[in-house]
Scaffold this motif. Structure first.
Motif, PDB file in Angstrom:
ATOM      1  N   ILE A 135       1.084  -1.152  -0.012  1.00 18.98           N
ATOM      2  CA  ILE A 135       0.011  -0.012   0.038  1.00 18.98           C
ATOM      3  C   ILE A 135       1.058   1.335   0.004  1.00 18.98           C
ATOM      4  N   THR A 136       0.657   2.006  -0.894  1.00 18.99           N
ATOM      5  CA  THR A 136       1.475   3.350  -1.108  1.00 18.99           C
ATOM      6  C   THR A 136       0.449   4.530  -0.211  1.00 18.99           C
ATOM      7  N   PRO A 137       0.975   4.767   0.770  1.00 17.85           N
ATOM      8  CA  PRO A 137      -0.102   5.787   1.618  1.00 17.85           C
ATOM      9  C   PRO A 137      -0.291   7.047   0.718  1.00 17.85           C
ATOM     10  N   ASP A 138      -1.461   7.469   0.798  1.00 15.12           N
ATOM     11  CA  ASP A 138      -1.905   9.246   0.502  1.00 15.12           C
ATOM     12  C   ASP A 138      -0.878   9.897   1.468  1.00 15.12           C
ATOM     13  N   GLN A 172      -2.644   9.887   4.853  1.00 16.61           N
ATOM     14  CA  GLN A 172      -2.043   8.574   5.592  1.00 16.61           C
ATOM     15  C   GLN A 172      -0.695   8.471   6.095  1.00 16.61           C
ATOM     16  N   SER A 218     -13.810  11.442   4.141  1.00 12.15           N
ATOM     17  CA  SER A 218     -14.892  10.939   3.224  1.00 12.15           C
ATOM     18  C   SER A 218     -15.087   9.629   3.263  1.00 12.15           C
ATOM     19  N   GLN A 236     -14.647   5.892   1.892  1.00 13.47           N
ATOM     20  CA  GLN A 236     -13.858   5.180   0.979  1.00 13.47           C
ATOM     21  C   GLN A 236     -12.443   6.015   0.787  1.00 13.47           C
ATOM     22  N   SER A 237     -12.127   6.764   1.663  1.00 13.45           N
ATOM     23  CA  SER A 237     -10.815   7.524   1.576  1.00 13.45           C
ATOM     24  C   SER A 237      -9.816   6.490   1.981  1.00 13.45           C
ATOM     25  N   GLY A 238     -10.032   5.558   2.876  1.00 15.86           N
ATOM     26  CA  GLY A 238      -8.899   4.801   3.325  1.00 15.86           C
ATOM     27  C   GLY A 238      -8.817   4.979   4.873  1.00 15.86           C
ATOM     28  N   LYS A 239      -9.612   5.132   5.521  1.00 18.12           N
ATOM     29  CA  LYS A 239      -9.508   5.297   6.930  1.00 18.12           C
ATOM     30  C   LYS A 239      -9.315   3.886   7.595  1.00 18.12           C
ATOM     31  N   SER A 240     -10.196   2.779   7.043  1.00 16.39           N
ATOM     32  CA  SER A 240      -9.830   1.513   7.961  1.00 16.39           C
ATOM     33  C   SER A 240      -8.804   0.922   7.489  1.00 16.39           C
ATOM     34  N   THR A 241      -8.133   1.082   6.180  1.00 12.36           N
ATOM     35  CA  THR A 241      -6.818   0.484   5.800  1.00 12.36           C
ATOM     36  C   THR A 241      -5.717   1.201   6.784  1.00 12.36           C
ATOM     37  N   LYS A 290      -9.126  -6.993   7.791  1.00 10.60           N
ATOM     38  CA  LYS A 290      -8.031  -5.832   7.005  1.00 10.60           C
ATOM     39  C   LYS A 290      -6.783  -5.945   7.416  1.00 10.60           C
ATOM     40  N   GLU A 313     -14.995   4.874  12.355  1.00  6.09           N
ATOM     41  CA  GLU A 313     -16.563   5.482  12.234  1.00  6.09           C
ATOM     42  C   GLU A 313     -17.187   6.147  13.551  1.00  6.09           C
ATOM     43  N   ARG A 347      -8.181   8.180  -5.604  1.00  5.42           N
ATOM     44  CA  ARG A 347      -8.753   6.723  -6.148  1.00  5.42           C
ATOM     45  C   ARG A 347     -10.143   6.964  -6.534  1.00  5.42           C
TER      46      ARG A 347
HETATM   47  N1  LIG Z   1      -3.027   4.293   0.084  1.00  8.12           N
HETATM   48  C1  LIG Z   1      -3.957   3.502  -0.601  1.00  8.12           C
HETATM   49  N2  LIG Z   1      -3.366   2.693  -1.854  1.00  8.12           N
HETATM   50  C2  LIG Z   1      -4.295   2.010  -2.521  1.00  8.12           C
HETATM   51  N3  LIG Z   1      -5.483   1.541  -2.165  1.00  8.12           N
HETATM   52  C3  LIG Z   1      -6.025   1.947  -0.859  1.00  8.12           C
HETATM   53  C4  LIG Z   1      -5.239   2.869  -0.033  1.00  8.12           C
HETATM   54  N4  LIG Z   1      -5.842   3.300   0.942  1.00  8.12           N
HETATM   55  C5  LIG Z   1      -7.290   2.632   0.829  1.00  8.12           C
HETATM   56  N5  LIG Z   1      -7.083   1.796  -0.326  1.00  8.12           N
HETATM   57  C6  LIG Z   1      -8.151   1.018  -0.852  1.00  8.12           C
HETATM   58  O1  LIG Z   1      -9.296   1.775  -0.784  1.00  8.12           O
HETATM   59  C7  LIG Z   1     -10.433   1.251  -0.503  1.00  8.12           C
HETATM   60  C8  LIG Z   1     -11.324   1.788   0.656  1.00  8.12           C
HETATM   61  O2  LIG Z   1     -10.323   1.551   1.656  1.00  8.12           O
HETATM   62  P1  LIG Z   1     -10.811   1.668   3.107  1.00  8.12           P
HETATM   63  O3  LIG Z   1     -11.898   0.304   3.458  1.00  8.12           O
HETATM   64  O4  LIG Z   1      -9.879   1.568   4.177  1.00  8.12           O
HETATM   65  O5  LIG Z   1     -11.762   3.098   3.018  1.00  8.12           O
HETATM   66  P2  LIG Z   1     -12.631   3.658   4.389  1.00  8.12           P
HETATM   67  O6  LIG Z   1     -12.597   5.215   4.543  1.00  8.12           O
HETATM   68  O7  LIG Z   1     -12.601   2.746   5.676  1.00  8.12           O
HETATM   69  O8  LIG Z   1     -14.097   3.032   3.572  1.00  8.12           O
HETATM   70  P3  LIG Z   1     -15.456   3.290   4.310  1.00  8.12           P
HETATM   71  O9  LIG Z   1     -16.043   4.799   4.280  1.00  8.12           O
HETATM   72  O10 LIG Z   1     -16.438   2.371   3.212  1.00  8.12           O
HETATM   73  O11 LIG Z   1     -15.386   2.456   5.531  1.00  8.12           O
HETATM   74  C9  LIG Z   1      -9.896  -0.130  -0.421  1.00  8.12           C
HETATM   75  O12 LIG Z   1     -10.188  -1.094  -1.463  1.00  8.12           O
HETATM   76  C10 LIG Z   1      -8.601  -0.185   0.043  1.00  8.12           C
HETATM   77  O13 LIG Z   1      -7.865  -1.300  -0.174  1.00  8.12           O
END
Ligand SMILES: Nc1ncnc2c1ncn2[C@@H]1O[C@H](COP(=O)(O)OP(=O)(O)OP(=O)(O)O)[C@@H](O)[C@H]1O
Ligand SMILES: [Mg+2]
Length: 237
Positions: free
Chosen positions: A7-10, A13, A29, A31-36, A70, A125, A183
Motif C-alpha cells: 500500500i502506497t499511503p496517500d 495517511q 470521506s 472510501q478514503s482509506g480510513k480503515s486501511t 483488513k 466510524e 482513487r
Molecule cells: N493508500 C492506498 N492505496 C491504495 N488503495 C488504498 C489505499 N488506501 C485505501 N485503499 C483502498 O481503498 C478502498 C477503501 O479503503 P478503506 O476501506 O480503508 O476506506 P474507508 O474510508 O474505511 O471506507 P468506508 O467509508 O467505506 O468505511 C479499499 O479497497 C482499500 O484497499
C-alpha cells in the motif's frame, strides 16, 4: 511498512502513520482509506512496541470483524518470518509473541470495560459510536498515557465526534474530502451527487456536519436560543 504490505499511503495517511500526536481526529470521506490506515497503524504499533495493547473500536460487531480482517491481510502481506508472530488468534483478537495484543471491540459498552494500560485506541466510524461508550473508553488511556485516534465521516451536529471536532482542544485535526482522494474518480463523484442528492453527498463525500433530515429546528437555531444569564427553574443548576 505500508509499502511492504503493498500500500502506497496517500499524503494524509503517511502523515497519520508518522505522527506522534497523542490525540488525532480525522474527518474523512467515504472510501478514503480510513480503515486501511487504521489497520496499518495498529500492526505497526504491535510489531515495534513490544507488550503494547491496541484497541480498535467500531460501532458494530460486523464493522469490527471487517476491520480485523483488513488488519490480518496487512500482516499477511508483510510476509516476514523475522517479525513477531501471532501466538493466539481469533476473529477479533491477535496476540503476538512479543507480548503485544490487538483487540477489536464491537460498540457495546458491556464488553468493553475492563481493559487498562491501553497504548493505542483507534475508533473507526467514531461519529456513530455512542457518547456513553466514548466516556467509558477514555479512562483506559489515563495511566498509560496512550494515544487516541478518531476516524470518521460526519453524522450530524451531535455526539462526541462533532463536539471534539468543533470545540475539542489538544487534538490534531485533519479533513480529507472525496475530491482529495486520488482513487475516487471525479466523474464518478459527479454522477454520485446526482444519484444520492446534495444532502447525502455533502455528508458522505464533502465531510460536512449537515443537519439530520428529520430535525424540526436546526442545531444552530437551538444554540442561538440558549442564554446562560437566565436562572433555571426549580433550582436545577
Ligand atoms: N493508500 C492506498 N492505496 C491504495 N488503495 C488504498 C489505499 N488506501 C485505501 N485503499 C483502498 O481503498 C478502498 C477503501 O479503503 P478503506 O476501506 O480503508 O476506506 P474507508 O474510508 O474505511 O471506507 P468506508 O467509508 O467505506 O468505511 C479499499 O479497497 C482499500 O484497499
Ligand atoms: Mg471503513
Amino acid at each position: 511498512m505500508a509499502r511492504r504490505a503493498g500500500i502506497t499511503p496517500d499524503a494524509w495517511q503517511s502523515d497519520l502513520l508518522r505522527s506522534d500526536a497523542k490525540q488525532m481526529i480525522l474527518l474523512c470521506s467515504r472510501q478514503s482509506g480510513k480503515s486501511t490506515v487504521s489497520s496499518i497503524l495498529a500492526i505497526h504499533e504491535a510489531i515495534y512496541q513490544p507488550d503494547s495493547l491496541i484497541l480498535l473500536l467500531s460501532p458494530s460487531l460486523r464493522q469490527s470483524q471487517e476491520l480485523f480482517r483488513k488488519l490480518k491481510d496487512v500482516y499477511n502481506e508483510l510476509d516476514a518470518p523475522t517479525l513477531p508472530q501471532p501466538i493466539e488468534e481469533s476473529a477479533l483478537r491477535t496476540e503476538f509473541d512479543n507480548g503485544s495484543r490487538i483487540i477489536a471491540l464491537p460498540g457495546k459498552e458491556a464488553t468493553i470495560r475492563g481493559f487498562s494500560g491501553v497504548d493505542l485506541l483507534i475508533i473507526d466510524e467514531a461519529s456513530r459510536v455512542g457518547d456513553a461508550l466514548y466516556q467509558s473508553v477514555r479512562p483506559m488511556l489515563a495511566v498509560s498515557g496512550g494515544r487516541i485516534i478518531l476516524l470518521s465521516t460526519p453524522f450530524g451536529k451531535r455526539g462526541f465526534f462533532y463536539n471534539e471536532w468543533t470545540d475539542g482542544e489538544d487534538w490534531r485535526k485533519v479533513k480529507i474530502t472525496a475530491d482529495e482522494c486520488p482513487r475516487i474518480d471525479k466523474e464518478w463523484l459527479k454522477r454520485e451527487r446526482q444519484m444520492i442528492g446534495d444532502w447525502w453527498y455533502r455528508q458522505e463525500y464533502m465531510c460536512e456536519f449537515v443537519e439530520t433530515t428529520d430535525s424540526v429546528f436546526s442545531y444552530d437555531d437551538i444554540q442561538a436560543a440558549m442564554d446562560s444569564t437566565i436562572e433555571p427553574l426549580f433550582g436545577v443548576s
